[in-house]
Design a protein around this motif. Structure first.
Motif, short mmCIF file in Angstrom:
data_model
loop_
_atom_site.label_atom_id
_atom_site.label_comp_id
_atom_site.label_asym_id
_atom_site.label_seq_id
_atom_site.Cartn_x
_atom_site.Cartn_y
_atom_site.Cartn_z
N SER A 60 36.18 29.68 55.13
CA SER A 60 35.40 28.34 55.26
C SER A 60 33.92 29.20 55.07
N TYR A 61 32.97 28.36 54.04
CA TYR A 61 31.69 28.79 53.94
C TYR A 61 30.76 27.75 53.45
N PRO A 62 29.54 27.74 53.87
CA PRO A 62 28.49 26.51 53.74
C PRO A 62 27.77 26.40 52.34
N LYS A 63 27.14 25.51 52.43
CA LYS A 63 26.22 25.15 51.03
C LYS A 63 25.61 26.32 50.79
N GLY A 64 25.29 26.61 49.40
CA GLY A 64 24.69 27.70 49.14
C GLY A 64 25.42 28.96 48.82
N GLU A 65 26.52 29.15 49.52
CA GLU A 65 27.32 30.44 49.57
C GLU A 65 28.07 30.28 48.34
N SER A 66 28.53 31.61 47.83
CA SER A 66 29.53 31.53 46.69
C SER A 66 30.57 32.78 47.07
N ARG A 67 31.86 32.56 46.69
CA ARG A 67 32.60 33.77 46.83
C ARG A 67 33.56 33.78 45.61
N ALA A 68 33.86 35.14 45.10
CA ALA A 68 34.45 35.22 43.97
C ALA A 68 35.89 35.80 43.96
N VAL A 69 36.62 35.41 43.03
CA VAL A 69 38.12 35.97 42.82
C VAL A 69 38.16 36.41 41.41
N LYS A 70 38.81 37.63 41.34
CA LYS A 70 38.96 38.20 39.92
C LYS A 70 40.69 38.04 39.66
N PHE A 71 40.72 37.43 38.37
CA PHE A 71 42.19 37.00 38.37
C PHE A 71 42.96 38.06 37.45
N GLU A 72 43.78 38.63 37.86
CA GLU A 72 44.45 39.87 37.42
C GLU A 72 45.90 39.69 36.73
N THR A 73 46.39 38.43 37.22
CA THR A 73 47.58 38.08 36.70
C THR A 73 47.78 36.91 35.80
N PRO A 74 48.49 36.92 34.65
CA PRO A 74 48.54 35.93 33.86
C PRO A 74 49.45 34.79 34.39
N GLY A 75 49.12 33.46 34.27
CA GLY A 75 49.92 32.59 34.74
C GLY A 75 48.90 31.40 35.22
N LYS A 76 49.76 30.35 35.79
CA LYS A 76 48.75 29.22 36.39
C LYS A 76 48.64 29.45 37.88
N VAL A 77 47.23 29.31 38.34
CA VAL A 77 47.00 29.31 39.62
C VAL A 77 46.35 28.11 39.88
N GLU A 78 47.19 27.49 41.08
CA GLU A 78 46.78 26.13 41.65
C GLU A 78 45.51 26.57 42.74
#
Lengths: 103, 345
Positions: free
Chosen positions: A68-86
């Motif tokens: 959980s994080y508040p307004k103004g913050e950003s967190r990143a995810v690197k997508f390494e595997t082909p396919g659909k991510v929900e």
């Protein structure tokens, strides 16, 4: 697509394999419902709401829980595997999007 | 290319500013003010394409909802727990199912349930149609044998005719679920003194109730609206609100459905519309009245690691607490309880 901010310059991105995208959480919605990107690309999930959000995915393709994080913050995810991510928000179940990762 | 990038950034920036203004607007606490209008409920409720509301479907659903003979022992109906005289709940800390066995959670009130994004305290059901059969099938609740129940319904010409008129010939589980959902969509709370005040009737609320509303939406005071959003006083979200849990077998709530850390002990934010009619409160029924609800939120949550990040420690005077309670009473709907159906004999 209108809310999707391509934070890396297009000119630079043509020279680099991996791109970086930003998806906003605003008014209890993701700024896009679906995006397609390439393996190795990174998505920054930025919270622009005054309330907390908790972005996660339980997809077989890629599992993550950004916490959980508040307004103004950003967190990143690197997508390494082909396919659909929900992708969902744990706190607000109406927030849902799909990331289609291509080879 | 540079021009395209600039256009994208400028356009997006403009949109962001517009949304920021819309979501962070300041209220003008005057009856009928335009800044308050988003607290009014929508005129229409979304319906599934394959189950549009009709008078016949609602009437059939009402019969099924109130018929105690549908339970396995023919003595428990939906209305046994969702009693309109008790705010469409049961007045008990936790529900009592088949043969009076206590259930693990409180019976949720049904006001405005048709507006919910998800159903049940843990959101495990997506629609009212999906939800309707679950308490029937649960062996701890109505414990229904569906073949037996359908045979029972079929034994009455009035029921057979009602199914044919509402849907088509024949009684099925799917039609039972659809009819119940149709009736449940008529249980709406949108006609309270608060609604009158929002529409412009300055005499509809007392001074204390208006003061309570201000405290309710003030993030630095009550901070209630952080989760109890307009117009239905819910964010349709899931939060651990720091209720004490049994250590041996805690109810993990939404975590059972989505294994995400923040959801341990999290339950759906209930609507507060007509909330004063359905005591006791919370998913475990531990607050006997609204004063106890307020006392819970006036705790110091600083050291409770599992609690929702939306909660923060608040301070209210005794008068301010009473004003919020007075405001919550102003959310009670004045629509009349529906007339009871005549059941086939």
């Amino acid at each position: 697509m209108r809310f999707l901010i391509l934070i890396s310059s297009f000119l630079i991105s043509t020279l680099c394999a991996a791109q970086e995208y930003e998806v906003e959480q605003k008014n209890k919605m993701f700024s896009v419902k679906e995006i397609t990107l390439k393996k190795g690309d990174t998505v920054h999930f930025k919270n622009s709401d005054k309330i907390f959000h908790n972005v996660f995915s339980l997809s077989d393709t890629q599992f993550f829980d950004l916490g959980s994080y508040p307004k103004g913050e950003s967190r990143a995810v690197k997508f390494e595997t082909p396919g659909k991510v929900e992708v969902e928000c744990a706190i607000h179940p109406q927030m849902y999007m799909v990331i289609d990762v291509k080879e | 290319m540079k021009a395209a990038v600039c256009f994208l950034i400028v356009t997006t920036g403009a949109l962001l500013v517009r949304f920021a203004v819309a979501s962070e607007q300041q209220y003008n606490f005057k009856a009928g003010d335009v800044s308050l209008q988003h607290w009014l409920m929508p005129v229409r409720m979304d319906e599934p394409k394959d189950n549009k509301q009709t008078a016949q479907r609602i009437a059939l659903g009402k019969m099924l909802f109130f018929d105690p003979r549908l339970g396995r022992n023919k003595n428990i109906s939906c209305a046994t727990c969702h009693n309109p005289l008790l705010g469409w709940s049961d007045g008990l800390p936790v529900g009592q199912g088949h043969q009076g066995v206590p259930l693990p959670r409180a019976t949720p009130a049904l006001y405005n349930t048709g507006f919910n994004v998800l159903q049940m305290w843990d959101g495990r059901k997506r629609s009212l149609e999906d939800q309707a059969l679950a308490p029937m099938a649960a062996d701890t609740e109505m414990n229904v044998d569906f073949d037996q129940m359908i045979s029972f319904i079929n034994s009455f010409p009035e029921y057979r005719a009602a199914f044919k008129t509402a849907y088509s010939e024949g009684v099925t589980k799917e039609k039972i679920a659809k009819a119940l959902a149709s009736f449940e969509r008529t249980i709406v709370s949108d006609n309270s003194p608060f609604d009158d005040w929002i529409k412009g009737d300055a005499s509809a609320l007392t001074g204390d109730q208006i003061a309570g509303f201000k405290l309710f939406v003030d993030a630095e005071k009550g901070n209630c609206a952080v989760c109890h959003n307009p117009p239905n006083f819910t964010d349709n979200g899931f939060h651990n609100i720091g209720l004490k849990v049994a250590r041996e077998k805690p109810d993990l709530g939404r975590y059972h459905i989505r294994k995400v850390a923040v959801l341990k002990g999290a339950f759906k934010t209930p609507s507060l519309r007509s909330i004063a009619k359905s005591a006791p409160f919370f998913h475990d029924g531990t607050a006997k009245n609204l004063a106890q609800v307020m006392d819970h939120y006036l705790q110091d949550f600083t050291h409770n690691k599992g609690v929702s990040p939306a909660l923060k420690t608040i301070k209210l005077t005794a008068q301010e607490k009473q004003q919020i309670i007075a405001f919550l009473h102003s959310l009670s709907d004045r629509n009349e309880i529906p007339t009871l159906p005549v059941l086939p004999q």
